[in-house]
Design a protein around this motif. Sequence first.
Motif, PDB file in Angstrom:
ATOM      1  N   TYR A   1       3.457   1.676  -2.548  1.00 16.86           N
ATOM      2  CA  TYR A   1       3.124   1.523  -1.127  1.00 16.86           C
ATOM      3  C   TYR A   1       4.179   2.165  -0.247  1.00 16.86           C
ATOM      4  CZ  TYR A   1      -0.688  -1.515  -2.437  1.00 16.86           C
ATOM      5  OH  TYR A   1      -1.857  -1.981  -2.969  1.00 16.86           O
TER       6      TYR A   1
ATOM      7  N   GLU B   1      -2.284   1.684  -7.533  1.00 18.69           N
ATOM      8  CA  GLU B   1      -2.495   1.220  -6.157  1.00 18.69           C
ATOM      9  C   GLU B   1      -1.688   2.090  -5.211  1.00 18.69           C
ATOM     10  OE1 GLU B   1      -1.899  -3.007  -5.326  1.00 18.69           O
ATOM     11  OE2 GLU B   1      -2.726  -3.506  -7.292  1.00 18.69           O
TER      12      GLU B   1
ATOM     13  N   ASN C   1      -0.243  -6.865 -13.917  1.00 17.33           N
ATOM     14  CA  ASN C   1      -0.054  -6.230 -12.613  1.00 17.33           C
ATOM     15  C   ASN C   1       1.234  -6.723 -11.953  1.00 17.33           C
ATOM     16  OD1 ASN C   1      -1.143  -4.691 -10.194  1.00 17.33           O
ATOM     17  ND2 ASN C   1      -0.822  -6.715  -9.298  1.00 17.33           N
TER      18      ASN C   1
ATOM     19  N   TRP D   1       4.664  -2.614   6.927  1.00 23.35           N
ATOM     20  CA  TRP D   1       5.130  -1.925   5.719  1.00 23.35           C
ATOM     21  C   TRP D   1       5.484  -0.487   6.073  1.00 23.35           C
ATOM     22  CZ3 TRP D   1       1.786  -3.512   0.809  1.00 23.35           C
ATOM     23  CH2 TRP D   1       1.888  -4.902   0.629  1.00 23.35           C
TER      24      TRP D   1
ATOM     25  N   GLN E   1      -9.167 -11.556  -5.784  1.00 24.76           N
ATOM     26  CA  GLN E   1      -9.197 -11.122  -4.394  1.00 24.76           C
ATOM     27  C   GLN E   1     -10.572 -10.593  -3.968  1.00 24.76           C
ATOM     28  OE1 GLN E   1      -5.408  -8.792  -5.290  1.00 24.76           O
ATOM     29  NE2 GLN E   1      -5.111  -9.244  -3.124  1.00 24.76           N
TER      30      GLN E   1
ATOM     31  N   ASN F   1       5.000  -2.503  -9.607  1.00 23.94           N
ATOM     32  CA  ASN F   1       5.026  -1.949  -8.242  1.00 23.94           C
ATOM     33  C   ASN F   1       6.358  -1.206  -8.115  1.00 23.94           C
ATOM     34  OD1 ASN F   1       6.006  -1.868  -5.503  1.00 23.94           O
ATOM     35  ND2 ASN F   1       4.450  -3.346  -4.897  1.00 23.94           N
TER      36      ASN F   1
ATOM     37  N   THR G   1      -3.054 -10.671  -0.517  1.00 23.75           N
ATOM     38  CA  THR G   1      -2.325 -11.714  -1.268  1.00 23.75           C
ATOM     39  C   THR G   1      -1.946 -12.898  -0.379  1.00 23.75           C
ATOM     40  OG1 THR G   1      -0.229 -10.621  -0.798  1.00 23.75           O
ATOM     41  CG2 THR G   1      -1.251 -10.137  -2.932  1.00 23.75           C
TER      42      THR G   1
HETATM   43  C1  BG6 Z   1      -0.120  -5.305  -4.506  1.00 25.05           C
HETATM   44  C2  BG6 Z   1      -1.012  -6.194  -5.317  1.00 25.05           C
HETATM   45  O1  BG6 Z   1       1.128  -5.927  -4.414  1.00 25.05           O
HETATM   46  O2  BG6 Z   1      -0.430  -5.042  -3.186  1.00 25.05           O
HETATM   47  C3  BG6 Z   1      -2.372  -6.473  -4.704  1.00 25.05           C
HETATM   48  O3  BG6 Z   1      -1.141  -5.739  -6.628  1.00 25.05           O
HETATM   49  C4  BG6 Z   1      -2.221  -6.612  -3.208  1.00 25.05           C
HETATM   50  O4  BG6 Z   1      -2.898  -7.616  -5.310  1.00 25.05           O
HETATM   51  C5  BG6 Z   1      -1.713  -5.296  -2.662  1.00 25.05           C
HETATM   52  O5  BG6 Z   1      -3.370  -7.036  -2.549  1.00 25.05           O
HETATM   53  C6  BG6 Z   1      -1.579  -5.283  -1.149  1.00 25.05           C
HETATM   54  O6  BG6 Z   1      -0.764  -6.332  -0.761  1.00 25.05           O
HETATM   55  P1  BG6 Z   1      -1.220  -7.389   0.323  1.00 25.05           P
HETATM   56  O7  BG6 Z   1      -0.146  -8.409   0.333  1.00 25.05           O
HETATM   57  O8  BG6 Z   1      -1.366  -6.648   1.583  1.00 25.05           O
HETATM   58  O9  BG6 Z   1      -2.530  -7.939  -0.159  1.00 25.05           O
END
Ligand code: BG6
Length: 469
Positions: A299, A370, A164, A344, A23, A224, A424
């Motif tokens: 998240y 993250e 991951n 989200w 990425q 996650n 992603t």
């Molecule tokens: C996580 C991943 O799911 O969320 C990352 O480990 C990803 O690779 C991040 O970029 C944020 O998600 P997105 O879909 O907004 O890029």
Amino acid sequence: MLDNKLKAFPKDFLWGASTSAYQVEGANLSDGKGPSCQDVKELPAGTASLDVCADHYHRYKEDIKLMAEMGFKTYRFSIAWTRLIPNGTGEVNQAGIDHYNDVINTCLEYNIEPLVTMFHFDMPDALDKRGSWSNPESVDWFVNFAKVMFENFGDRVKYWLTINEQNMLTLVGPIIGTLRIPEGTTNVLKEVYQQNHHMLVAQAKAMVLCHEMLPNAKIGPAPNISYVYPATCKPEDNLAAQEYNAIRNWLYLDMAVYGKYNNLVWTYLEENDATPTFAEGDEEAMKNAHPDFIGFNYYSTATVQKAAADDELDPGADQQSARGEAGYYKGYANPNLKKTEFGWEIDPDGFLATMREMYSRYHLPMIVTENGLGAYDTLEDGRVHDNYRIAYLRAHIEQLHKAVTENIEMMGYCPWSAIDLVSTHEGIRKRYGFIYVDTTDEEVGTLDRYKKDSFYWYKKVIATNGEDL
Ligand code: BG6
């Protein structure tokens, strides 16, 4: 617990941030790198291609210098399997080894602890063609890749993360661009959980190998984790939430920590004729493996209610969206939570609930690998006023502080992402970084770096060890 009696963050708390190779790096076919599944997939319409991204491959020195200016104690990045071993197995690409040696050494020059993710969504295309994770040999492919990393970087890298978001690969693989279902498969769920089983065994063997080869290193998984709430206090919704918690979260950690399939998930697999086949030695391999810590991406929380057997349900649009499975659970939009511009849910309290639940289940030190807010940032006169990102991160660090106060062993915090990178599936317009990169989905820009307001804010947070938010 009381809000006004907070303990200090540990002195050696690892403040930092994260990226992943495919990425952020770009240069996706340069210097001997082979293609990964990400490089050959059809990109979602209107999103940046992966050949430039943030051009971190060429600019990592400038980027790590900026991270050092923010005061980072750690930098979480992933190693592209195809940069090291272009075909996934066989010949090692010295240019790839040299590159990551340099990245690691640059971190260490600034006293930044490298936190290395071994696999972040980028299966070598050559191995995809051999069946990807559906091939039982994938376990050996991954262990061999791990060995090459431990041999070359283990003298300097103390912290390793295995796979991951294995749970997202299993639950929403097609969105992430990783799932390969062999032609003629009749029971897709069984196939998906067989692949998941291979990943679990591969992870277990890699953890054992790490401990054998690098006795001073520490290794852990990086799923996650979204704690799941019941939509109401109806007992059936609570049972549905327990089931989704098991399917989404605990399967992965129960296996990593205790070497056992979660009983609810096993029952769900039995009910769907989807239990994986164990190869000789798998059970023992999984029992023998022990992580030193748990890394996890957070998240938001998820909320579900009981689903009827004949409900037609959404399999899920991405990592955080509400999903459902007929007869088990169905996603429910939590009316108490605001959402990001990309839909989200935002739930800092749920972050604390997640840490509490994880610690009471596993009693291992944890690091947040993250956490962050994807938004449309705008550059005006060289600045990005991302007060919305600061608000999100502040609210989450406040809960992290409470977790520390509650004697939960938190080792560090690495928000997503250190610098803008390609999402992603939603392009580079969905930005997460502390550092703005001048480029868009439509065209590659100057790639100049700009410090966002959140850059200066996070610098202060780190300088005060989380006291001044
Ligand atoms: C996580 C991943 O799911 O969320 C990352 O480990 C990803 O690779 C991040 O970029 C944020 O998600 P997105 O879909 O907004 O890029």
